[in-house]
Design an enzyme around this catalytic site. Structure first.
Site, PDB file in Angstrom:
ATOM      1  N   LYS A   1       0.865  -1.088  -0.002  1.00  0.00           N
ATOM      2  CA  LYS A   1       0.026   0.047  -0.029  1.00  0.00           C
ATOM      3  C   LYS A   1       0.820   1.277  -0.126  1.00  0.00           C
ATOM      4  CE  LYS A   1      -3.802  -2.536   2.150  1.00  0.00           C
ATOM      5  NZ  LYS A   1      -4.462  -3.102   3.399  1.00  0.00           N
TER       6      LYS A   1
ATOM      7  N   GLN B   1      -4.437  -1.750   9.572  1.00  0.00           N
ATOM      8  CA  GLN B   1      -4.251  -3.129   8.912  1.00  0.00           C
ATOM      9  C   GLN B   1      -4.937  -4.208   9.799  1.00  0.00           C
ATOM     10  OE1 GLN B   1      -3.367  -3.626   5.474  1.00  0.00           O
ATOM     11  NE2 GLN B   1      -4.065  -5.777   6.077  1.00  0.00           N
TER      12      GLN B   1
ATOM     13  N   ASP C   1     -10.849   2.627   3.837  1.00  0.00           N
ATOM     14  CA  ASP C   1     -11.035   1.004   3.852  1.00  0.00           C
ATOM     15  C   ASP C   1     -12.767   0.745   3.579  1.00  0.00           C
ATOM     16  OD1 ASP C   1      -9.112  -0.660   3.385  1.00  0.00           O
ATOM     17  OD2 ASP C   1      -8.649  -0.846   5.571  1.00  0.00           O
TER      18      ASP C   1
END
Ligand code: NAD
Length: 293
Positions: free
Chosen positions: A52, A96, A119
């Protein structure tokens, strides 16, 4: 059979994002800035986060990586989330997953400001998605939609079978495929661990989206000839012929399923590539104030 090439699509999207960043810079605007929080030393999570951050660099975004060890407490992580929520430099951030067991993942997700939730996991964004309102789409389903859209796969009136009902993949993609408009307007069946006679459902499907988390679960005798198969799974299987000792494989028995399909995503090089691209697209939307102003 033809391949839905996630790698090539992701490259194309990165080029588009790079062009947008150049325009922003020319106009003296603010460069999009994504932050990623990584707790602990899960190797898969480390690889995802590295990817990412690298993708941000490739398109000219700013990125910040916040790394803490596995002993980080719930309150310490909440503090990090709060600082990122407040920091005007940060357009969007991700924490994460999975988090160490002593941290309440859902409480952390709730603590993220929905305006920075690139997200798309916060229930406010999920609810807005379900109601067809502007929102950050969860990155993997957003990536799947991009594959379908950019390859112009017809979806209206098609039978779509989603295998898996997780909050991050199965459930949202089934909502999105049934929504009004393209890519959507499909007749969607959600299958899961309690589904009886799974193959009876999958054999009727024009499009199968497999998000199970079991290597090579979907077999050729479960797929109708000419179907479109989208493989979300990323599974590590032992392979002593590789330097790492493992290889990645999807939820689809690719070798035997691919010859029956009209289109199929490979693993690696399929959905995973688009997930990262979708995260960057959400970050750009945030920087431009497209969702929440
Ligand atoms: P999950 O474990 O949360 O959900 C798995 C789902 O599969 C569950 O809803 C369960 O009901 C269903 N399932 C389990 N056994 C089944 C069976 N025998 N028959 C039918 N359904 C069954 O998983 P997830 O987070 O949705 O992830 C699924 C897979 O996708 C994993 O391999 C994960 O690594 C991968 N993934 C990939 C990306 C990407 O970017 N490509 C992103 C997220 C997840």
């Amino acid at each position: 059979m033809a391949i839905l090439d996630g790698k090539q699509l992701a490259q194309q999207i990165r080029a588009e994002l790079q062009a947008e960043v150049s325009t922003i810079v020319e106009k003296g605007g603010k460069i999009p800035h994504l932050a990623a929080v990584l707790i602990g030393d899960n190797p898969a999570s480390q690889a995802y986060v590295r990817n990412k951050v690298r993708s941000c660099e490739q398109v000219g975004f700013r990125s910040t990586l916040i790394q803490r060890d596995a002993n980080t407490t719930h309150d310490e992580l909440l503090q990090i989330v709060d600082e990122l929520n407040q920091n005007p430099e940060i357009d969007g951030f991700i924490v994460q997953l999975p988090l160490p067991k002593h941290i309440d993942e859902y409480a952390i997700t709730l603590a993220i400001d929905p305006r920075k939730d690139v997200d798309g996991f916060h229930p406010l964004n999920f609810g807005r998605m379900a109601q067809g309102l502007p929102c950050y789409l969860p990155a993997t389903p957003f990536g799947i939609l991009e594959i379908i859209r950019r390859y112009e796969i017809p979806t209206a009136g098609k039978e779509v079978v989603v295998i898996g009902r997780s909050n991050i993949v199965g459930s949202p993609i089934s909502i999105l495929m049934a929504r009004k408009g393209y890519p959507g307007d499909a007749t969607v069946t959600i299958c899961h661990s309690r589904t009886q006679n799974l193959a009876e459902h999958t054999l009727k499907a024009d499009i199968i989206i497999a998000a199970i988390g079991q290597a090579e679960f979907l077999k050729a005798d479960m797929v109708k000839p000419g179907a479109v198969v989208i493989d979300v799974g990323i599974n590590r299987v032992d392979d002593h012929n590789t330097a790492s000792g493992y290889r990645l494989t999807g939820d689809v028995d690719y070798e035997n399923v691919a010859p029956k399909c009209a289109w199929i995503t490979p693993v690696p090089g399929g959905v995973g590539q688009l997930t990262v691209a979708a995260l960057l697209m959400n970050t750009l939307k945030s920087a431009k104030g497209e969702i929440y102003g």
